[in-house]
Design an enzyme around this catalytic site. Structure first.
Site, short mmCIF file in Angstrom:
data_model
loop_
_atom_site.label_atom_id
_atom_site.label_comp_id
_atom_site.label_asym_id
_atom_site.label_seq_id
_atom_site.Cartn_x
_atom_site.Cartn_y
_atom_site.Cartn_z
CG HIS A 7 -6.50 -0.21 5.00
ND1 HIS A 7 -5.01 -1.23 4.89
CD2 HIS A 7 -7.08 -1.40 5.45
CE1 HIS A 7 -5.19 -1.97 6.20
NE2 HIS A 7 -6.51 -1.75 6.57
CD GLU A 59 -3.09 -1.25 2.32
OE1 GLU A 59 -3.04 -0.47 3.62
OE2 GLU A 59 -4.01 -1.60 2.65
N1 NAD Z 1 -9.87 -2.81 6.07
C1 NAD Z 1 -10.12 -2.48 7.79
O1 NAD Z 1 -9.79 -0.82 7.39
C2 NAD Z 1 -9.85 -3.28 8.59
C3 NAD Z 1 -10.07 -2.04 9.61
C4 NAD Z 1 -10.34 -3.29 10.15
C5 NAD Z 1 -9.99 -4.85 10.74
N2 NAD Z 1 -8.76 -4.81 9.84
C6 NAD Z 1 -8.22 -6.58 9.41
O2 NAD Z 1 -10.12 -7.57 9.01
C7 NAD Z 1 -9.36 -8.98 9.93
C8 NAD Z 1 -10.54 -9.56 11.13
O3 NAD Z 1 -10.35 -8.65 12.06
P1 NAD Z 1 -10.60 -8.75 13.68
O4 NAD Z 1 -11.13 -8.09 14.47
O5 NAD Z 1 -12.22 -9.31 12.82
O6 NAD Z 1 -9.27 -10.24 13.54
P2 NAD Z 1 -10.21 -11.05 15.01
O7 NAD Z 1 -9.19 -11.55 15.70
O8 NAD Z 1 -11.44 -11.44 16.13
O9 NAD Z 1 -10.46 -12.25 13.28
C9 NAD Z 1 -10.05 -13.45 13.04
C10 NAD Z 1 -10.29 -14.25 13.07
O10 NAD Z 1 -9.82 -15.41 11.72
C11 NAD Z 1 -9.77 -16.76 12.22
N3 NAD Z 1 -8.39 -16.66 11.39
C12 NAD Z 1 -7.11 -16.44 11.23
N4 NAD Z 1 -6.55 -17.59 10.37
C13 NAD Z 1 -7.92 -18.36 9.64
C14 NAD Z 1 -7.66 -18.84 8.18
N5 NAD Z 1 -6.74 -19.13 7.78
N6 NAD Z 1 -8.86 -19.48 8.06
C15 NAD Z 1 -10.03 -18.93 8.81
N7 NAD Z 1 -9.77 -18.84 10.28
C16 NAD Z 1 -9.02 -17.63 10.70
C17 NAD Z 1 -9.25 -16.55 13.33
O11 NAD Z 1 -9.67 -17.73 14.21
C18 NAD Z 1 -10.10 -15.56 14.21
O12 NAD Z 1 -11.48 -16.12 14.68
C19 NAD Z 1 -7.61 -8.34 10.71
O13 NAD Z 1 -7.03 -8.93 9.68
C20 NAD Z 1 -7.49 -6.77 10.63
O14 NAD Z 1 -6.67 -6.70 10.49
C21 NAD Z 1 -9.28 -4.55 8.62
#
Ligand code: NAD
Length: 413
Positions: free
Chosen positions: A293, A270
């Site tokens: 993002h 990015e």
């Molecule tokens: N686009 C954005 O602006 C933005 C904003 C906030 C969060 N995010 C991203 O969104 C994602 C999710 O955030 P969250 O708060 O729900 O995280 P979280 O940790 O609560 O949930 C992630 C889930 O994914 C599961 N997981 C991990 N690897 C996996 C795989 N290979 N297969 C299946 N399940 C898997 C974990 O067990 C967990 O339950 C993160 O990567 C975070 O960085 C992006």
């Protein structure tokens, strides 16, 4: 009265907030007794060290680097609030080793991401952006072809954590069926159904959306093989991490028509700065929504981040509470109206016994106590029944395992 080597939390504490943090943080910290200075931009290392003179608590977003050098040169700093999600910009290990608590806001933008995902699922199903572009360029293209309702469609959520599970609830409210796959056992909300493998989810879902975390093993999680296993003409969304998806493979499957549309908010590389050029093999493809993002970027999320992190900093300085700290053992000791102290120490056997023995030797009684450990660190909060004499504080500070001793003398509930 102050004792050499003992952190006092009774004096008027000072907070420095950088990078245009939401004003609610000033309000929360002000209410907690802080004198707060706000600065719009980030500071480089030298300027940061200078600005931290006399500062107890620092608030930053993603641009300010809190390096080991900064932490070593400002040993009086007590806590850092990352008013964002990530904490890579802070040397967490050095912070922990020098007794600096770090807090962030892991959940404040969950709802924002979920709402964007919902908007994109509907937009892709209706080919909204293609219609919009055509009309802006002067072409009236009224047709139902390729446009669908989402009601009754099956959404496949990969990663059923904070975001994935909340998306599940909102998608069902729209009348979608929800299936999900997570590496861990998760409680299925509403009528959502858990899949036993990613392949099963790909077989069942008509729209696949990724919400996995950033663990290293997720690099390349979704590539040519997974796209090929998706149902023909299905939709794909990634609002999680850029490195989990092979964008060349996604491009191929969109051009072949196997994937009917995609929304991508996160990218492997990015641009660093606002206005920097953006290159991607996904640019210019039909029914593909690209966003920079911004999944979690809303004013509501910024407000909530400000409120949440400032609240954590206030609780830490008021009562020693480390709940949700990203680098210290997490502890909260509720109630207590007398004297309280916190000993952050090296996690070796017998420290608690030595702390309590010193308290007893000085004729004080322990009213309440809680200990937690995390790796090489231990953290114990203790309420005692009377004012702590200076020689007790000095003795606690002199324990070889003590990293930082902090006292609190206010009423807490
Ligand atoms: N686009 C954005 O602006 C933005 C904003 C906030 C969060 N995010 C991203 O969104 C994602 C999710 O955030 P969250 O708060 O729900 O995280 P979280 O940790 O609560 O949930 C992630 C889930 O994914 C599961 N997981 C991990 N690897 C996996 C795989 N290979 N297969 C299946 N399940 C898997 C974990 O067990 C967990 O339950 C993160 O990567 C975070 O960085 C992006």
């Amino acid at each position: 009265m102050s004792t050499p080597g003992v952190e006092e939390v009774d004096d008027v504490p000072r907070a420095l907030l950088l990078e245009n943090i939401d004003p609610v943080a000033v309000e929360v910290l002000g209410n907690a007794g802080y004198e707060v200075e706000s600065v719009r931009g980030a500071l480089d290392e030298g300027d940061l060290v200078a600005a931290l003179d006399g500062v107890d608590v620092l608030g930053i977003r993603s641009k300010t680097q809190v390096t080991a050098e900064v932490l070593r040169r400002r040993p009086d700093l007590k806590a850092v609030g990352a008013f964002c999600i990530g904490t890579n910009q802070i040397d967490l290990a050095t912070a922990a080793g020098t007794g600096v608590a770090v807090f962030n806001a892991p959940y404040s933008n969950t709802r924002s991401v979920v709402e964007l995902a919902i908007a994109e699922i509907i937009s892709l199903a209706r080919r909204l952006l293609d219609r919009d572009r055509a009309l802006h360029s002067g072409t009236w293209d009224k047709s139902a072809s390729g446009s669908h309702e989402v009601r009754g469609r099956t959404l496949g959520i990969v990663g059923y954590g904070n975001i994935g599970s909340q998306l599940s609830v909102l998608a069902e409210a729209l009348g979608m069926r929800v299936v999900f796959y997570d590496l861990e056992e998760k409680l299925a909300l509403g009528n959502a159904e858990s899949c036993s493998s990613l392949d099963e989810l790909l077989e069942r879902a008509e729209a696949v959306t990724l919400h996995v975390d950033g663990r290293g093993g997720n690099a390349g999680l979704f590539g040519a093989e997974q796209f090929a296993k998706m149902r023909p003409r299905s939709l794909f969304l990634n609002l999680s991490r850029g490195f989990v998806v092979d964008h060349e493979a996604l491009r191929d499957h969109i051009l072949s028509g196997h994937i009917a549309g995609a929304a991508v908010d996160v990218f492997p590389d990015e641009p660093r700065e606002q206005g920097d050029p953006f290159t991607s093999v996904l640019r210019g493809l039909p029914n593909v929504i690209l966003t920079p993002h911004v999944g979690g970027s809303t004013q509501e999320a910024q407000y909530d981040i400000g409120r949440f992190v400032a609240g954590k900093l206030a609780d830490y300085s008021r009562a020693g509470t480390t709940t949700l700290s990203v680098n210290l053992p997490t502890v909260a000791l509720h109630g207590g109206s007398g004297e309280r102290f916190a000993v952050l120490h090296r996690n070796v056997p017998g420290v608690l016994a030595r702390v309590d023995a010193l308290v007893g030797e000085h004729g004080l009684n322990v009213d309440g106590q809680v200990l937690a450990t995390r790796g090489e660190l231990g953290y114990v909060l203790t309420d005692v029944n009377a004012v702590m004499p200076d020689d007790l504080l000095t003795a606690l500070r002199a324990l070889p395992e003590t990293i930082r001793l902090t006292t609190f003398a206010h009423r807490r509930d």
